[in-house]
Design a protein around this motif. Structure first.
Motif, PDB file in Angstrom:
ATOM      1  N   ASP A  65       0.584  -1.706  -0.180  1.00  0.00           N
ATOM      2  CA  ASP A  65       0.111   0.019  -0.312  1.00  0.00           C
ATOM      3  C   ASP A  65       1.156   1.669   0.163  1.00  0.00           C
ATOM      4  OD1 ASP A  65      -2.667   1.512   2.262  1.00  0.00           O
ATOM      5  OD2 ASP A  65      -1.424   2.095   0.409  1.00  0.00           O
ATOM      6  N   SER A  82       0.625   4.245   0.096  1.00  0.00           N
ATOM      7  CA  SER A  82       0.246   5.162   1.151  1.00  0.00           C
ATOM      8  C   SER A  82       0.263   5.553   2.347  1.00  0.00           C
ATOM      9  CB  SER A  82      -1.623   5.474   0.825  1.00  0.00           C
ATOM     10  OG  SER A  82      -2.292   4.782   1.198  1.00  0.00           O
ATOM     11  N   ASN A  83       0.951   4.018   2.407  1.00  0.00           N
ATOM     12  CA  ASN A  83       1.540   3.547   3.811  1.00  0.00           C
ATOM     13  C   ASN A  83       2.133   2.398   3.804  1.00  0.00           C
ATOM     14  OD1 ASN A  83       0.663   3.141   6.681  1.00  0.00           O
ATOM     15  ND2 ASN A  83      -0.716   1.975   6.192  1.00  0.00           N
ATOM     16  N   LYS A  84       3.828   3.082   3.694  1.00  0.00           N
ATOM     17  CA  LYS A  84       4.633   2.045   3.110  1.00  0.00           C
ATOM     18  C   LYS A  84       5.211   1.185   4.472  1.00  0.00           C
ATOM     19  CE  LYS A  84       5.951   4.980  -0.895  1.00  0.00           C
ATOM     20  NZ  LYS A  84       6.603   5.862  -1.624  1.00  0.00           N
ATOM     21  N   ALA A 132      -7.200   8.491  -9.147  1.00  0.00           N
ATOM     22  CA  ALA A 132      -5.510   8.630  -9.005  1.00  0.00           C
ATOM     23  C   ALA A 132      -5.443  10.415  -9.990  1.00  0.00           C
ATOM     24  CB  ALA A 132      -5.104   8.430  -9.617  1.00  0.00           C
ATOM     25  N   ASN A 167      -7.257  12.971  -8.419  1.00  0.00           N
ATOM     26  CA  ASN A 167      -7.324  13.379  -6.542  1.00  0.00           C
ATOM     27  C   ASN A 167      -5.448  14.231  -7.104  1.00  0.00           C
ATOM     28  OD1 ASN A 167      -9.024  12.257  -5.200  1.00  0.00           O
ATOM     29  ND2 ASN A 167      -7.421  10.108  -4.973  1.00  0.00           N
TER      30      ASN A 167
END
Lengths: 227, 225
Positions: free
Chosen positions: B35, B37-39, B213, B216
């Motif tokens: 993920d 966005s949340n490494k 994406a 955004n």
């Protein structure tokens, strides 16, 4: 292996990418004919050999052309097995070297072509890369001192050399010191050792000539962006 | 054989490059979805420099950068070679892999534009890139690798599948049968190769993902769609 070995290199005396190939040919002891290209007035031959990028270096082996300096270096390494290997044999070590050669992609030109704030931004990118290389050297050479001489230069040595070998001229023209012995002692020591290698010294144009070329590139670029 | 892991992200084309290479060579591996966005600590440990995917981990040792990974896979597992035997042809294949990494990103610049000068510029760059592929890369071959796919085809996978999505979202058509006949045929042929066909992100799902994406991204620039 080809029965006859006709090797030509189309290049330009001040190009660091061409230097890479010249150093590699010297290390491997491969005789070749150098064809100086006028990049302002490109020859028909160059456009025929490198229609995609129209750039030097172009390496021609028995009539077949190859472009892109890193591709040429790998070709040389695979074709001429005599002499020191440019890439390590171990696949994992090869991967690490390949990773760093891609990483050390030339950003110096953007520093040369800009001034003021834009130059500061471009310089920051280069500083960051040199800093990461300084830190990465520990892992790359696994604590051992990287001993280089004309016999065992590898692809990474060749690339680093082509980028920063002329660092004194770069400092003079750009007013930025990337190879700083206090900030980056390992990289500085590496670059200094490289510039002393005979094969490299032979291909380094005189300092004054390099300064003139860099100044020319810089003036032209600054004028173009101001226009 | 030592354990092989691939840390990737659906639907990154770079992730898929490695999947295709591993599958073409029949190398078993464990896939780990990251993920971005949340490494994960694992990614940060394996790729501290760039913190990006894909990362191949072989016997605990990480290899980063998809082009480097492809070459590593070829070095370690020579079966079903991705590079030709002839040294000159190998150099030509490597030239195109480098071209893929240096020039194809313009299609992603196009992806991030709306109508205007920037888009026109990105469109122009993309067309030039495709023209080079058509006239100098592919010419009249079925694949960049000749009769069967090779490392260059894998490197250009983005152009076969992801470019269509970009064309749809941006509202431009770049590859058409009459302007790029060989490339157009190649996009179809490439996706018909069984390993590729079975390993492509589903188009509809991909469209939804990238549409969001793009929205955004443009929103952060104060541009609406």
């Amino acid at each position: 292996m080809a029965k006859e070995n006709n090797v030509k290199l189309h290049g330009m005396w001040a190009s660091p990418y061409v230097k890479r190939v010249e150093i590699a040919l010297k290390i491997k002891g491969i005789p070749y004919e150098f064809v100086e290209e006028d990049l302002v007035n490109k020859s028909q031959l160059l456009l025929q050999y490198n229609p995609v990028h129209k750039k030097v270096p172009v390496f021609i082996h028995n009539g077949k052309p190859i472009s892109e300096s890193l591709v040429i270096l790998k070709y040389i390494d695979e074709t001429w097995k005599n002499g020191p290997p440019l890439l390590p044999q171990d696949p994992y070590k090869r991967a690490k070297v390949r990773f760093w050669t891609i990483f050390l992609f030339e950003n110096l030109l953007s520093v040369a072509r800009s001034e003021g704030e834009a130059q500061e931004t471009a310089s920051k990118v280069v500083f960051e890369k040199v800093k990461l290389l300084e830190e990465g050297m520990k892992d790359l050479f696994q604590g051992e001192n990287h001993h280089i001489d004309g016999e065992n230069m590898g692809i990474l040595d060749v690339v680093l050399c082509s980028l920063f070998g002329a660092h004194k001229a770069q400092e003079e023209v750009l007013g930025v010191k990337f190879i700083d012995p206090e900030k980056f002692p390992r990289v500085c020591s590496w670059v200094t050792t490289l510039t002393e290698v005979t094969a490299v010294k032979e291909f380094r144009p005189p300092h004054e000539k390099l300064v003139v070329v860099l100044q020319f590139i810089r003036q032209r670029a600054l004028q173009a962006s101001a226009a | 054989m030592e354990e092989v892991k691939l840390i990737g992200t659906w639907p990154s084309p770079f992730s898929y490059r490695v999947i295709w290479a591993l599958k073409l060579k029949g190398i078993p591996y464990e896939y780990i979805e990251e993920d971005l966005s949340n490494k994960s600590p694992m990614l940060l440990q394996y790729n501290p420099l760039h913190k990006k995917i894909p990362v191949l981990v072989h016997g605990g040792k990480p290899i980063c950068e998809s082009a480097v990974i492809l070459q590593y896979i070829e070095d370690v597992w020579p079966q079903n070679p991705l590079l030709p035997n002839d040294p000159h042809e190998r150099a030509v294949a490597r030239f195109w892999v480098q071209f893929a990494d240096n020039k194809v990103p313009c299609i992603w610049r196009l992806f991030r534009t709306t109508e205007g000068d920037e888009q026109e510029e990105a469109k122009k760059e993309s067309m030039e890139m495709l023209r080079a592929l058509e006239e100098h890369g592919l010419r009249d071959k079925k694949f960049f690798g000749g009769d069967k796919i090779g490392i260059a085809d894998i490197a250009f996978g983005q152009v076969a599948h992801w470019l269509e999505m970009i064309e749809d979202l941006v509202g431009v058509k770049l590859i058409e049968a009459h302007t790029f006949p060989h490339l157009h045929a190649w996009t179809k042929n490439f996706k018909q190769v069984p390993i590729i066909k079975e390993n492509l992100p589903e188009y509809g799902e991909m469209l939804v993902y990238f549409k969001r994406a793009r929205y955004n991204f443009l929103a952060t620039r104060g541009l609406g769609i």
